[in-house]
Design an enzyme around this catalytic site. Structure first.
Site, PDB file in Angstrom:
ATOM      1  N   HIS A 229       0.855  -1.190   0.000  1.00  0.00           N
ATOM      2  CA  HIS A 229       0.000   0.000   0.000  1.00  0.00           C
ATOM      3  C   HIS A 229       0.891   1.239   0.000  1.00  0.00           C
ATOM      4  O   HIS A 229       1.942   1.253   0.614  1.00  0.00           O
ATOM      5  CB  HIS A 229      -0.897   0.014   1.250  1.00  0.00           C
ATOM      6  CG  HIS A 229      -2.052   0.938   1.121  1.00  0.00           C
ATOM      7  ND1 HIS A 229      -1.957   2.282   1.386  1.00  0.00           N
ATOM      8  CD2 HIS A 229      -3.317   0.713   0.705  1.00  0.00           C
ATOM      9  CE1 HIS A 229      -3.138   2.835   1.173  1.00  0.00           C
ATOM     10  NE2 HIS A 229      -3.976   1.920   0.751  1.00  0.00           N
TER      11      HIS A 229
ATOM     12  N   ASP B  78      -7.944  -5.131  -0.318  1.00  0.00           N
ATOM     13  CA  ASP B  78      -8.406  -5.996  -1.412  1.00  0.00           C
ATOM     14  C   ASP B  78      -8.051  -7.456  -1.224  1.00  0.00           C
ATOM     15  O   ASP B  78      -8.499  -8.304  -2.005  1.00  0.00           O
ATOM     16  CB  ASP B  78      -7.804  -5.492  -2.738  1.00  0.00           C
ATOM     17  CG  ASP B  78      -8.369  -4.136  -3.104  1.00  0.00           C
ATOM     18  OD1 ASP B  78      -7.592  -3.219  -3.399  1.00  0.00           O
ATOM     19  OD2 ASP B  78      -9.611  -3.988  -3.047  1.00  0.00           O
TER      20      ASP B  78
HETATM   21  C1  SDX Z   1      -6.089   0.215  -3.068  1.00  0.00           C
HETATM   22  O1  SDX Z   1      -4.207   4.668  -2.008  1.00  0.00           O
HETATM   23  C2  SDX Z   1      -5.195   4.061  -1.445  1.00  0.00           C
HETATM   24  O2  SDX Z   1      -5.644   4.431  -0.381  1.00  0.00           O
HETATM   25  C3  SDX Z   1      -5.782   2.910  -2.237  1.00  0.00           C
HETATM   26  C4  SDX Z   1      -6.843   2.063  -1.525  1.00  0.00           C
HETATM   27  C5  SDX Z   1      -8.118   2.852  -1.263  1.00  0.00           C
HETATM   28  O3  SDX Z   1      -8.850   2.492  -0.325  1.00  0.00           O
HETATM   29  O4  SDX Z   1      -8.419   3.758  -2.069  1.00  0.00           O
HETATM   30  O5  SDX Z   1      -6.335   1.594  -0.283  1.00  0.00           O
HETATM   31  C6  SDX Z   1      -7.243   0.859  -2.370  1.00  0.00           C
HETATM   32  O6  SDX Z   1      -5.793   0.571  -4.177  1.00  0.00           O
HETATM   33  C7  SDX Z   1      -5.281  -0.815  -2.326  1.00  0.00           C
HETATM   34  C8  SDX Z   1      -4.060  -1.334  -3.164  1.00  0.00           C
HETATM   35  C9  SDX Z   1      -4.565  -2.431  -4.124  1.00  0.00           C
HETATM   36  N1  SDX Z   1      -3.473  -2.778  -5.086  1.00  0.00           N
HETATM   37  C10 SDX Z   1      -2.865  -3.973  -5.027  1.00  0.00           C
HETATM   38  O7  SDX Z   1      -3.063  -4.823  -4.159  1.00  0.00           O
HETATM   39  C11 SDX Z   1      -1.874  -4.191  -6.165  1.00  0.00           C
HETATM   40  C12 SDX Z   1      -0.572  -4.771  -5.604  1.00  0.00           C
HETATM   41  N2  SDX Z   1       0.118  -3.711  -4.817  1.00  0.00           N
HETATM   42  C13 SDX Z   1       1.053  -2.907  -5.506  1.00  0.00           C
HETATM   43  O8  SDX Z   1       0.981  -2.791  -6.868  1.00  0.00           O
HETATM   44  C14 SDX Z   1       1.596  -1.724  -4.710  1.00  0.00           C
HETATM   45  O9  SDX Z   1       1.849  -2.164  -3.438  1.00  0.00           O
HETATM   46  C15 SDX Z   1       0.747  -0.467  -4.648  1.00  0.00           C
HETATM   47  C16 SDX Z   1       0.395   0.006  -6.008  1.00  0.00           C
HETATM   48  C17 SDX Z   1      -0.482  -0.698  -3.843  1.00  0.00           C
HETATM   49  C18 SDX Z   1       1.595   0.604  -3.947  1.00  0.00           C
HETATM   50  O10 SDX Z   1       2.655   0.840  -4.763  1.00  0.00           O
HETATM   51  P1  SDX Z   1       3.807   1.889  -4.355  1.00  0.00           P
HETATM   52  O11 SDX Z   1       3.513   2.555  -3.056  1.00  0.00           O
HETATM   53  O12 SDX Z   1       4.061   2.750  -5.543  1.00  0.00           O
HETATM   54  O13 SDX Z   1       4.984   0.964  -4.051  1.00  0.00           O
HETATM   55  P2  SDX Z   1       6.012   0.464  -5.139  1.00  0.00           P
HETATM   56  O14 SDX Z   1       5.245  -0.057  -6.326  1.00  0.00           O
HETATM   57  O15 SDX Z   1       7.009   1.546  -5.342  1.00  0.00           O
HETATM   58  O16 SDX Z   1       6.662  -0.794  -4.396  1.00  0.00           O
HETATM   59  C19 SDX Z   1       7.738  -0.611  -3.484  1.00  0.00           C
HETATM   60  C20 SDX Z   1       8.500  -1.921  -3.577  1.00  0.00           C
HETATM   61  C21 SDX Z   1       8.908  -2.287  -5.000  1.00  0.00           C
HETATM   62  O17 SDX Z   1      10.052  -3.131  -4.909  1.00  0.00           O
HETATM   63  P3  SDX Z   1      11.532  -2.467  -5.121  1.00  0.00           P
HETATM   64  O18 SDX Z   1      11.468  -1.568  -6.342  1.00  0.00           O
HETATM   65  O19 SDX Z   1      11.809  -1.703  -3.832  1.00  0.00           O
HETATM   66  O20 SDX Z   1      12.443  -3.654  -5.312  1.00  0.00           O
HETATM   67  O21 SDX Z   1       7.651  -3.010  -3.130  1.00  0.00           O
HETATM   68  C22 SDX Z   1       7.438  -3.891  -4.210  1.00  0.00           C
HETATM   69  C23 SDX Z   1       7.766  -3.145  -5.481  1.00  0.00           C
HETATM   70  O22 SDX Z   1       8.180  -4.060  -6.508  1.00  0.00           O
HETATM   71  N3  SDX Z   1       6.018  -4.250  -4.183  1.00  0.00           N
HETATM   72  C24 SDX Z   1       5.537  -5.479  -4.361  1.00  0.00           C
HETATM   73  C25 SDX Z   1       4.153  -5.368  -4.192  1.00  0.00           C
HETATM   74  N4  SDX Z   1       3.826  -4.103  -3.937  1.00  0.00           N
HETATM   75  C26 SDX Z   1       4.984  -3.408  -3.936  1.00  0.00           C
HETATM   76  N5  SDX Z   1       6.155  -6.645  -4.635  1.00  0.00           N
HETATM   77  C27 SDX Z   1       5.353  -7.743  -4.757  1.00  0.00           C
HETATM   78  N6  SDX Z   1       4.008  -7.722  -4.603  1.00  0.00           N
HETATM   79  C28 SDX Z   1       3.382  -6.539  -4.330  1.00  0.00           C
HETATM   80  N7  SDX Z   1       2.064  -6.522  -4.186  1.00  0.00           N
END
Ligand code: SDX
Length: 427
Positions: free
Chosen positions: A306, A363
């Site tokens: 998140h 989710d």
């Molecule tokens: C919602 O913003 C809100 O409030 C949203 C929400 C709401 O109520 O409105 O809460 C609802 O959208 C919840 C999130 C649902 N999405 C998912 O479950 C999709 C999977 N999660 C990710 O795609 C990610 O965690 C996000 C998009 C939610 C957040 O992304 P960020 O903050 O931009 O973090 P990032 O992508 O920069 O990740 C940081 C690191 C990365 O690794 P490195 O580059 O440091 O090596 O964490 C890793 C990412 O690759 N990472 C994951 C991961 N999420 C982040 N690795 C594996 N699986 C994951 N799910």
């Protein structure tokens, strides 16, 4: 004494006022940064940028706290009805019995959708994703209820009632049409959630009885999704509304933003991912490893991570507990629930997830409950939209009342510098 933040750049020093919110969040006010320094800030994804001041929702990502207008999500989920929470978010206070009766009766009396809107439905392929249909039909509401901007009296409250009342009807119509079932009409003798369930699941050939366990579980889920400060879809609603676009167009844009698999679309992705893991023998460690090598596998653990919560998403904690409760009450034994718990366990004991503070988000478990309630997978994000609607409305209303300027971010240009045009015969 008002604090200031000092910035020294190109040998000059500048002061910028700081501010602190009621929950002690702090900000630099850089409204005059470019005028004073010639610099803009760059903050991809706005990870460090506050877009506004808001009194609606407070969340603390480190502590795992979520409050709507000062009330904890735990209290509201346990004690309030979804429409009470909708009123609270939109108007700022929990309604008195009289206020609630007026609000709820107005909604009950506006659930019908203009019959001409059915012709728009008929234009969609039957397998159209319900989110695309919902976004289109909500936008179309601006054509059916045109007394929008510039009208003599403020009609915002009427449009708020129409959105809350008609979105469930539109949502269920897209589902029923996809099944080839007759589209059901709302009934004024049913409360909000039973009315939705009746439109979703009743058939003309037999009586449909709303299961109170299902209705209560849906009440909790809708409350948990109702608002979440400046997330992607809410920021979209605010940005579109900041150009003075009408509320229907703004909400329609929010529905489109929510559809993305990184945002609200994740609840559908989670169930599909869990089904894949089940079909692949249920080896969760294989998928944890795939997620850890995301750069080569391109695989993400949907439902994990998140932007703000760097601790357990408080909504996920409530939903996980409710999942056990609801499935046992309904006598549903869904193997993916155990796979989900196993996946959570494996991930939260793996340094890749722990070091990146990736916890289950709202989710991760919600789809398991939706499925147990009989909601089909392609309707999960529609359920998220129905839950988030009061939050979108509240944020749009606050943006307008605060007279926020039109949103227009800047950029750092990295393209070609000025060059002569070469006629095509010379290219
Ligand atoms: C919602 O913003 C809100 O409030 C949203 C929400 C709401 O109520 O409105 O809460 C609802 O959208 C919840 C999130 C649902 N999405 C998912 O479950 C999709 C999977 N999660 C990710 O795609 C990610 O965690 C996000 C998009 C939610 C957040 O992304 P960020 O903050 O931009 O973090 P990032 O992508 O920069 O990740 C940081 C690191 C990365 O690794 P490195 O580059 O440091 O090596 O964490 C890793 C990412 O690759 N990472 C994951 C991961 N999420 C982040 N690795 C594996 N699986 C994951 N799910």
């Amino acid at each position: 004494m008002a604090n200031t933040a000092e910035l020294t750049v190109d040998g000059k020093s500048y002061s910028f006022p700081t501010l602190e919110g009621t929950e002690h969040e702090k900000a630099f006010d850089i409204s005059n940064l470019r005028d004073q320094t010639g610099y803009v800030t760059l903050d991809r994804g706005y990870k460090n940028t506050g877009a506004t001041k808001s009194a609606i929702t407070f969340l603390d990502g480190e502590q795992g706290i979520l409050q709507y207008r000062g009330y904890s999500i735990e209290d509201l989920a346990a004690k309030a009805s979804f429409l009470e929470v909708a009123y609270l978010l939109i108007y700022g206070e929990l309604p008195t019995q009289e206020q609630f009766a007026t609000f709820e009766t107005s909604i009950r009396r506006h659930t019908l959708v203009n019959e001409d809107m059915r012709k728009i439905f008929d234009g969609f392929p039957v397998n159209a994703h319900p989110m695309g249909v919902l976004s289109s039909l909500v936008s179309a509401m601006s054509a059916f209820y045109p007394d929008l901007e510039g009208s003599k009296e403020d009609t915002t409250d009427q449009h708020i009632i129409r959105l809350l009342a008609k979105m469930p009807t539109i949502a269920t119509w897209s589902y029923k049409r996809g099944l080839g079932h007759p589209m059901n009409y709302p009934k004024n003798n049913l409360d909000y959630i039973p009315n939705f369930l009746n439109m979703m699941f009743s058939l003309p050939v037999e009586d449909y009885k709303v299961d109170p366990v299902v209705a209560e579980a849906l009440n909790v889920l809708l409350i948990l999704h109702a608002d979440h400060e400046q997330n992607c879809s809410t920021s979209t609603v605010r940005l579109v509304g900041s150009s003075q676009a009408n509320i229907y167009s703004s909400i329609s844009a929010g529905i489109s933003a929510l559809w993305g698999p990184l945002h609200g679309g994740a609840n559908q992705e989670v169930i599909e991912m869990l089904e894949d893991i089940k079909a692949d023998g249920g080896d969760v460690s294989k998928y944890v490893d795939m997620a850890k090598n995301a750069k080569t596998t391109g695989f993400r653990l949907f439902g994990f991570g998140h932007r703000v919560y760097k601790n357990f998403d408080p909504r996920a904690r409530i939903i996980k507990k409710a999942a056990d409760d609801v499935l046992s009450k309904l006598g549903v034994n869904d193997p993916v629930l155990e796979i989900a718990k196993g996946l959570e366990e494996a991930a939260l004991h793996d340094d890749y997830f722990v070091s990146r503070k990736l916890y289950p988000n709202v989710d991760f478990y919600s789809g398991i409950i939706y499925r147990a309630l009989g909601i089909p997978t392609n309707m999960f994000t529609v359920m998220f939209a129905i839950g988030r609607l009061p939050g979108w409305i509240a944020q749009w209303k606050e943006m307008r009342e605060q007279k926020e300027p039109i949103g227009r971010p800047r950029q750092i240009y990295t393209g070609a510098t000025l060059r002569e045009f070469v006629p095509i015969e010379k290219r």
